[in-house]
Design a protein around this motif. Structure first.
Motif, PDB file in Angstrom:
ATOM      1  N   UNK A  23       7.478 -27.189 -12.055  1.00  0.00           N
ATOM      2  CA  UNK A  23       7.040 -27.371 -10.636  1.00  0.00           C
ATOM      3  C   UNK A  23       8.004 -28.504 -10.317  1.00  0.00           C
ATOM      4  N   UNK A  24       8.365 -28.681  -9.018  1.00  0.00           N
ATOM      5  CA  UNK A  24       9.005 -29.733  -8.638  1.00  0.00           C
ATOM      6  C   UNK A  24       8.431 -31.023  -8.417  1.00  0.00           C
ATOM      7  N   UNK A  25       9.038 -32.244  -8.623  1.00  0.00           N
ATOM      8  CA  UNK A  25       8.198 -33.406  -8.731  1.00  0.00           C
ATOM      9  C   UNK A  25       8.582 -33.904  -7.210  1.00  0.00           C
ATOM     10  N   UNK A  26       7.545 -34.206  -6.322  1.00  0.00           N
ATOM     11  CA  UNK A  26       7.384 -34.821  -5.322  1.00  0.00           C
ATOM     12  C   UNK A  26       6.997 -36.325  -5.108  1.00  0.00           C
ATOM     13  N   UNK A  27       7.773 -36.922  -3.999  1.00  0.00           N
ATOM     14  CA  UNK A  27       7.381 -38.357  -3.855  1.00  0.00           C
ATOM     15  C   UNK A  27       6.012 -38.626  -3.016  1.00  0.00           C
ATOM     16  N   UNK A  28       6.033 -37.587  -2.010  1.00  0.00           N
ATOM     17  CA  UNK A  28       4.956 -37.769  -1.155  1.00  0.00           C
ATOM     18  C   UNK A  28       4.458 -36.429  -0.519  1.00  0.00           C
ATOM     19  N   UNK A  29       3.385 -36.214  -0.315  1.00  0.00           N
ATOM     20  CA  UNK A  29       2.932 -34.966   0.332  1.00  0.00           C
ATOM     21  C   UNK A  29       3.888 -34.653   1.703  1.00  0.00           C
ATOM     22  N   UNK A  30       4.471 -33.733   2.044  1.00  0.00           N
ATOM     23  CA  UNK A  30       5.168 -33.530   3.168  1.00  0.00           C
ATOM     24  C   UNK A  30       6.678 -33.647   3.000  1.00  0.00           C
ATOM     25  N   UNK A  39      18.834 -30.694 -17.527  1.00  0.00           N
ATOM     26  CA  UNK A  39      19.232 -31.562 -18.598  1.00  0.00           C
ATOM     27  C   UNK A  39      18.131 -32.328 -19.298  1.00  0.00           C
ATOM     28  N   UNK A  40      17.090 -32.899 -18.469  1.00  0.00           N
ATOM     29  CA  UNK A  40      16.075 -33.727 -18.935  1.00  0.00           C
ATOM     30  C   UNK A  40      14.875 -32.826 -18.807  1.00  0.00           C
ATOM     31  N   UNK A 101      12.072 -42.414 -12.943  1.00  0.00           N
ATOM     32  CA  UNK A 101      13.340 -42.188 -13.987  1.00  0.00           C
ATOM     33  C   UNK A 101      12.710 -41.994 -15.175  1.00  0.00           C
ATOM     34  N   UNK A 102      11.587 -42.480 -15.798  1.00  0.00           N
ATOM     35  CA  UNK A 102      10.720 -42.152 -16.925  1.00  0.00           C
ATOM     36  C   UNK A 102      10.153 -40.645 -17.058  1.00  0.00           C
ATOM     37  N   UNK A 103       9.699 -40.279 -15.867  1.00  0.00           N
ATOM     38  CA  UNK A 103       9.370 -38.790 -15.446  1.00  0.00           C
ATOM     39  C   UNK A 103      10.231 -37.818 -15.645  1.00  0.00           C
ATOM     40  N   UNK A 104      11.464 -38.076 -15.302  1.00  0.00           N
ATOM     41  CA  UNK A 104      12.615 -37.417 -15.502  1.00  0.00           C
ATOM     42  C   UNK A 104      13.338 -37.274 -16.809  1.00  0.00           C
ATOM     43  N   UNK A 105      13.089 -38.370 -17.543  1.00  0.00           N
ATOM     44  CA  UNK A 105      13.710 -38.600 -19.008  1.00  0.00           C
ATOM     45  C   UNK A 105      12.773 -37.803 -20.072  1.00  0.00           C
ATOM     46  N   UNK A 106      11.516 -37.470 -19.623  1.00  0.00           N
ATOM     47  CA  UNK A 106      10.543 -36.652 -20.379  1.00  0.00           C
ATOM     48  C   UNK A 106      11.093 -35.324 -20.643  1.00  0.00           C
ATOM     49  N   UNK A 107      10.571 -34.789 -21.944  1.00  0.00           N
ATOM     50  CA  UNK A 107      11.000 -33.326 -22.216  1.00  0.00           C
ATOM     51  C   UNK A 107       9.893 -32.651 -22.594  1.00  0.00           C
ATOM     52  N   UNK A 108       9.837 -31.421 -22.508  1.00  0.00           N
ATOM     53  CA  UNK A 108       8.992 -30.204 -22.568  1.00  0.00           C
ATOM     54  C   UNK A 108       8.333 -30.869 -24.060  1.00  0.00           C
ATOM     55  N   UNK A 109       7.216 -30.615 -24.295  1.00  0.00           N
ATOM     56  CA  UNK A 109       6.246 -30.787 -25.605  1.00  0.00           C
ATOM     57  C   UNK A 109       6.174 -32.030 -26.068  1.00  0.00           C
ATOM     58  N   UNK A 110       6.644 -33.285 -25.373  1.00  0.00           N
ATOM     59  CA  UNK A 110       6.536 -34.518 -25.746  1.00  0.00           C
ATOM     60  C   UNK A 110       5.113 -35.007 -25.309  1.00  0.00           C
ATOM     61  N   UNK A 111       4.526 -35.732 -26.186  1.00  0.00           N
ATOM     62  CA  UNK A 111       3.141 -35.897 -25.792  1.00  0.00           C
ATOM     63  C   UNK A 111       2.817 -37.406 -25.103  1.00  0.00           C
ATOM     64  N   UNK A 112       1.717 -37.408 -24.332  1.00  0.00           N
ATOM     65  CA  UNK A 112       1.381 -38.411 -23.552  1.00  0.00           C
ATOM     66  C   UNK A 112       0.099 -38.708 -23.601  1.00  0.00           C
ATOM     67  N   UNK A 174       4.148 -44.491 -15.014  1.00  0.00           N
ATOM     68  CA  UNK A 174       4.492 -43.599 -16.204  1.00  0.00           C
ATOM     69  C   UNK A 174       5.285 -44.702 -17.187  1.00  0.00           C
ATOM     70  N   UNK A 175       4.982 -44.530 -18.374  1.00  0.00           N
ATOM     71  CA  UNK A 175       5.550 -45.663 -19.441  1.00  0.00           C
ATOM     72  C   UNK A 175       5.913 -44.937 -20.598  1.00  0.00           C
ATOM     73  N   UNK A 176       7.074 -45.531 -21.315  1.00  0.00           N
ATOM     74  CA  UNK A 176       7.045 -45.041 -22.778  1.00  0.00           C
ATOM     75  C   UNK A 176       6.050 -45.757 -23.655  1.00  0.00           C
ATOM     76  N   UNK A 177       5.851 -45.198 -24.656  1.00  0.00           N
ATOM     77  CA  UNK A 177       4.969 -45.687 -25.836  1.00  0.00           C
ATOM     78  C   UNK A 177       5.795 -45.316 -27.059  1.00  0.00           C
ATOM     79  N   UNK A 178       6.116 -46.200 -27.864  1.00  0.00           N
ATOM     80  CA  UNK A 178       6.696 -46.236 -29.177  1.00  0.00           C
ATOM     81  C   UNK A 178       5.773 -45.428 -30.188  1.00  0.00           C
TER      82      UNK A 178
END
Length: 194
Positions: A23-30, A39-40, A101-112, A174-178
């Protein structure tokens, strides 16, 4: 505050997924969806932990209580994710550049962690994997107040939560967690609240 958005009904047969099948990520509806680089979105191996990369686990905030924004109810809690088809939904509405940018850096199957925000008792309600799919509810809700008390102790004693972004950059949705933070928080669900 960034959060998943409920989508308005669309004509039958219209597929919102992009060329990558996500699914594409959008900033605001419309607005047109933000371009997400393929690649991300590469798959990573599924594991019980978050891997060795310190930013391969995440905390994602959403609002579990109804609130209208530009005529759209932005409510989306862990129960809403669990009720979605295949327990999977797009995560959009992210406006902060660093969070995006964090959202774009995420990879499939990573946990949150699924974090309930802007509500009577904010805190971690469950686990999901990116792009976002319900894994399970936490064995118990871990409130922000409990996490904050551990953070304050850990700052003084160099414990696992000593540098947690949740407390150093509170406004990021959205934020990284070690790995150390992720494991410590998961261990809390087995303990009585402090």
């Amino acid at each position: 505050m960034p959060r998943p958005r409920k989508r308005q009904a669309e004509p039958a047969g219209l597929d919102k997924k992009g060329p990558s099948g996500k699914c594409p990520k959008s900033e605001n509806p419309g607005e047109s969806p933000a371009k997400v680089e393929n690649s991300s979105l590469q798959k990573t191996a599924v594991s019980d932990n978050c891997g060795k990369n310190p930013s391969s686990c995440w905390l994602m905030k959403s609002e579990p209580e109804s609130r209208l924004e530009k005529g759209v109810d932005v409510k989306f809690g862990i129960e809403d994710l669990k009720a979605q088809p295949r327990q999977t939904a797009c995560w959009d509405g992210v406006r902060n550049y660093q969070a995006r940018n964090f959202l774009r850096a995420m990879k499939l199957e990573e946990k949150a962690f699924f974090y309930h925000s802007n509500c009577k008792e904010p805190g971690i309600a469950g686990l999901m994997k990116v792009d976002v799919q319900f894994i399970r509810m936490m064995k118990r809700f871990i409130p922000l107040s409990e996490l904050r008390s551990h953070y304050q102790v850990h700052r003084a004693t160099s414990g696992p939560l000593k540098n947690m972004v949740l407390f150093t950059r509170q406004r990021l949705s959205i934020q990284p967690v070690t790995q150390e933070e992720f494991d410590f928080i998961l261990s809390l669900e087995e303990k009585e609240p402090s």
